[in-house]
Scaffold this motif. Sequence first.
Motif, PDB file in Angstrom:
ATOM      1  N   ALA A   1      43.541 -91.362  77.595  1.00  0.00           N
ATOM      2  CA  ALA A   1      43.336 -91.460  79.038  1.00  0.00           C
ATOM      3  C   ALA A   1      42.567 -92.709  79.444  1.00  0.00           C
ATOM      4  O   ALA A   1      42.653 -93.135  80.608  1.00  0.00           O
ATOM      5  N   GLU A   2      41.835 -93.280  78.520  1.00  0.00           N
ATOM      6  CA  GLU A   2      41.027 -94.455  78.866  1.00  0.00           C
ATOM      7  C   GLU A   2      41.886 -95.613  79.363  1.00  0.00           C
ATOM      8  O   GLU A   2      41.423 -96.454  80.133  1.00  0.00           O
ATOM      9  N   SER A   3      43.155 -95.655  78.948  1.00  0.00           N
ATOM     10  CA  SER A   3      44.008 -96.782  79.316  1.00  0.00           C
ATOM     11  C   SER A   3      44.986 -96.456  80.442  1.00  0.00           C
ATOM     12  O   SER A   3      45.837 -97.285  80.787  1.00  0.00           O
ATOM     13  N   LEU A   4      44.889 -95.263  81.038  1.00  0.00           N
ATOM     14  CA  LEU A   4      45.840 -94.883  82.072  1.00  0.00           C
ATOM     15  C   LEU A   4      45.618 -95.670  83.362  1.00  0.00           C
ATOM     16  O   LEU A   4      44.473 -95.891  83.776  1.00  0.00           O
ATOM     17  N   GLY A   5      46.716 -96.041  84.009  1.00  0.00           N
ATOM     18  CA  GLY A   5      46.644 -96.667  85.324  1.00  0.00           C
ATOM     19  C   GLY A   5      46.858 -95.622  86.403  1.00  0.00           C
ATOM     20  O   GLY A   5      46.736 -94.415  86.169  1.00  0.00           O
ATOM     21  N   THR A   6      47.190 -96.077  87.597  1.00  0.00           N
ATOM     22  CA  THR A   6      47.385 -95.156  88.710  1.00  0.00           C
ATOM     23  C   THR A   6      48.745 -94.476  88.607  1.00  0.00           C
ATOM     24  O   THR A   6      49.672 -94.961  87.943  1.00  0.00           O
ATOM     25  N   ALA A   7      48.872 -93.340  89.274  1.00  0.00           N
ATOM     26  CA  ALA A   7      50.117 -92.577  89.265  1.00  0.00           C
ATOM     27  C   ALA A   7      51.235 -93.376  89.917  1.00  0.00           C
ATOM     28  O   ALA A   7      51.026 -94.067  90.915  1.00  0.00           O
ATOM     29  N   ARG A   8      52.423 -93.231  89.356  1.00  0.00           N
ATOM     30  CA  ARG A   8      53.600 -93.932  89.870  1.00  0.00           C
ATOM     31  C   ARG A   8      54.512 -92.997  90.656  1.00  0.00           C
ATOM     32  O   ARG A   8      55.701 -93.247  90.837  1.00  0.00           O
ATOM     33  N   CYS A   9      53.938 -91.904  91.147  1.00  0.00           N
ATOM     34  CA  CYS A   9      54.641 -90.966  92.022  1.00  0.00           C
ATOM     35  C   CYS A   9      53.571 -90.190  92.784  1.00  0.00           C
ATOM     36  O   CYS A   9      52.385 -90.251  92.429  1.00  0.00           O
ATOM     37  N   PRO A  10      53.931 -89.471  93.840  1.00  0.00           N
ATOM     38  CA  PRO A  10      52.931 -88.650  94.524  1.00  0.00           C
ATOM     39  C   PRO A  10      52.272 -87.664  93.560  1.00  0.00           C
ATOM     40  O   PRO A  10      52.950 -86.993  92.785  1.00  0.00           O
ATOM     41  N   LEU A  11      50.950 -87.594  93.615  1.00  0.00           N
ATOM     42  CA  LEU A  11      50.186 -86.767  92.684  1.00  0.00           C
ATOM     43  C   LEU A  11      49.220 -85.879  93.461  1.00  0.00           C
ATOM     44  O   LEU A  11      48.450 -86.371  94.296  1.00  0.00           O
ATOM     45  N   TYR A  12      49.259 -84.579  93.153  1.00  0.00           N
ATOM     46  CA  TYR A  12      48.330 -83.614  93.740  1.00  0.00           C
ATOM     47  C   TYR A  12      47.631 -82.882  92.597  1.00  0.00           C
ATOM     48  O   TYR A  12      48.285 -82.360  91.691  1.00  0.00           O
ATOM     49  N   VAL A  13      46.304 -82.860  92.659  1.00  0.00           N
ATOM     50  CA  VAL A  13      45.506 -82.219  91.622  1.00  0.00           C
ATOM     51  C   VAL A  13      44.841 -80.994  92.235  1.00  0.00           C
ATOM     52  O   VAL A  13      44.017 -81.117  93.143  1.00  0.00           O
ATOM     53  N   PHE A  14      45.204 -79.812  91.753  1.00  0.00           N
ATOM     54  CA  PHE A  14      44.708 -78.546  92.282  1.00  0.00           C
ATOM     55  C   PHE A  14      43.526 -78.064  91.434  1.00  0.00           C
ATOM     56  O   PHE A  14      43.588 -78.104  90.209  1.00  0.00           O
ATOM     57  N   SER A  15      42.502 -77.571  92.100  1.00  0.00           N
ATOM     58  CA  SER A  15      41.308 -77.137  91.370  1.00  0.00           C
ATOM     59  C   SER A  15      40.796 -75.812  91.909  1.00  0.00           C
ATOM     60  O   SER A  15      40.499 -75.676  93.101  1.00  0.00           O
TER      61      SER A  15
END
Length: 414
Positions: free
Chosen positions: A342-356
């Motif tokens: 995960a340290e090298s991940l960039g931004t999402a390349r599609c709509p992203l929703y994170v539910f908590s």
Amino acid sequence: MAISPDDLHGLDLGTLLAGLPPTGAWSALFELPGLSFGLRSTGSTVEVVPATGINDAWDFELLVSESEWTAFCSTPCPRGFTTAQALVATSGGAPVRGDRAVWARAALVVDRVLAVLRDAVTAAPQRRPDPAAPASGLSPVVGRYLTIEVEGRSQRLYFESAGTGPPLVCLHTAGADSRQFRYLLEDPELTAEWTVYAFDMPWHGRSEPPADWQRQTYRLTTATYAATVLAFTDGLGLERPVLAGCSMGGAIALYLAAEHGDRFTGVCALEGGLGNPSRFVDWTNRTDVDHSLFLTSWVGGLIAPTSPAGPAAQTLWGYAQSGPGVYQGDTYFYSQDLPRVAESLGTARCPLYVFSGEYDYSATTEMSRAAAERLGGQLVEMEGKGHFPMSEDPTSFAGYFFPVLSLLHDKYER
């Protein structure tokens, strides 16, 4: 919040511990505010014994502070205080002293005893009603097998599907299977708009492990997990589906949104975070601890106290059926492999929703918010929800999930 000796001596342990198998011979000291007592198991029975003095010897001790007991007995209780196991897990194991393997064998006994003592001093939270039972007759859900190739190895996956419309692919949690999405697959409002797919990862549910599984130590990696999800969508010819994964499924969904977002119309990471090292523990894969029983305690504290009783119990039943070492192998991905990747991940390349969910201490709201901000997604906070919203409280979860799916439905390009 004080417990009286009468509350303790009034315990009917035979009734309280009904359904649990023998846990072996052990003894434990409980130190609660204003009350000390022991439990002693002979292997077939458990009894309350006095904590008499300095020469007492116990296999393990459970020490609960005044502030911890106050939080545990509050209504509603805060995250991390839903069960004795939740209290232990969120404190890094600090309340337990002594032989932790013995504690792991006795964890469900500890959970039940502390829960009934709490009920003696405070009112239990009101649970939401169970969903309506399905009508008699055939379910609209269809189950099939799909053989795909993942990293040069043939994999036979079991999946279920229902509905019409754009594809929605669902990923189960660690150590579980696609039954967690049964309520979504049978929801007529959802399946009128979406074709819902839910599959069992290899080693899980009705998907097959390798033929030599008895000689392997299962360890899921980010690369294998991502390749499996993509091969499944390719194998069914799904064009830019919406991806919805929970827990470890939410974690890989975050990864796929960043690395392969062009393959998806949108991603919904339920209880999604970029890893939590504390979820990889020995007690989920030891020959001296029944992992199927321990897991129902280990994950039981993640269920919200107001979730409907029936779905909550069925969620735990799924965990009681996982294969040996499978949960630990999944948490290897979530706790050790993904955080490095995960340290090298960039931004999402599609709509992203994170539910908590409010009660989730595995992927906390703070962790989910950090993941959403880092990947450019939107956080959806779910009041009163736990770690398994789609299976433990499906009706209430729909109020958060369906509006997001409506937004993504408008973005789907046929």
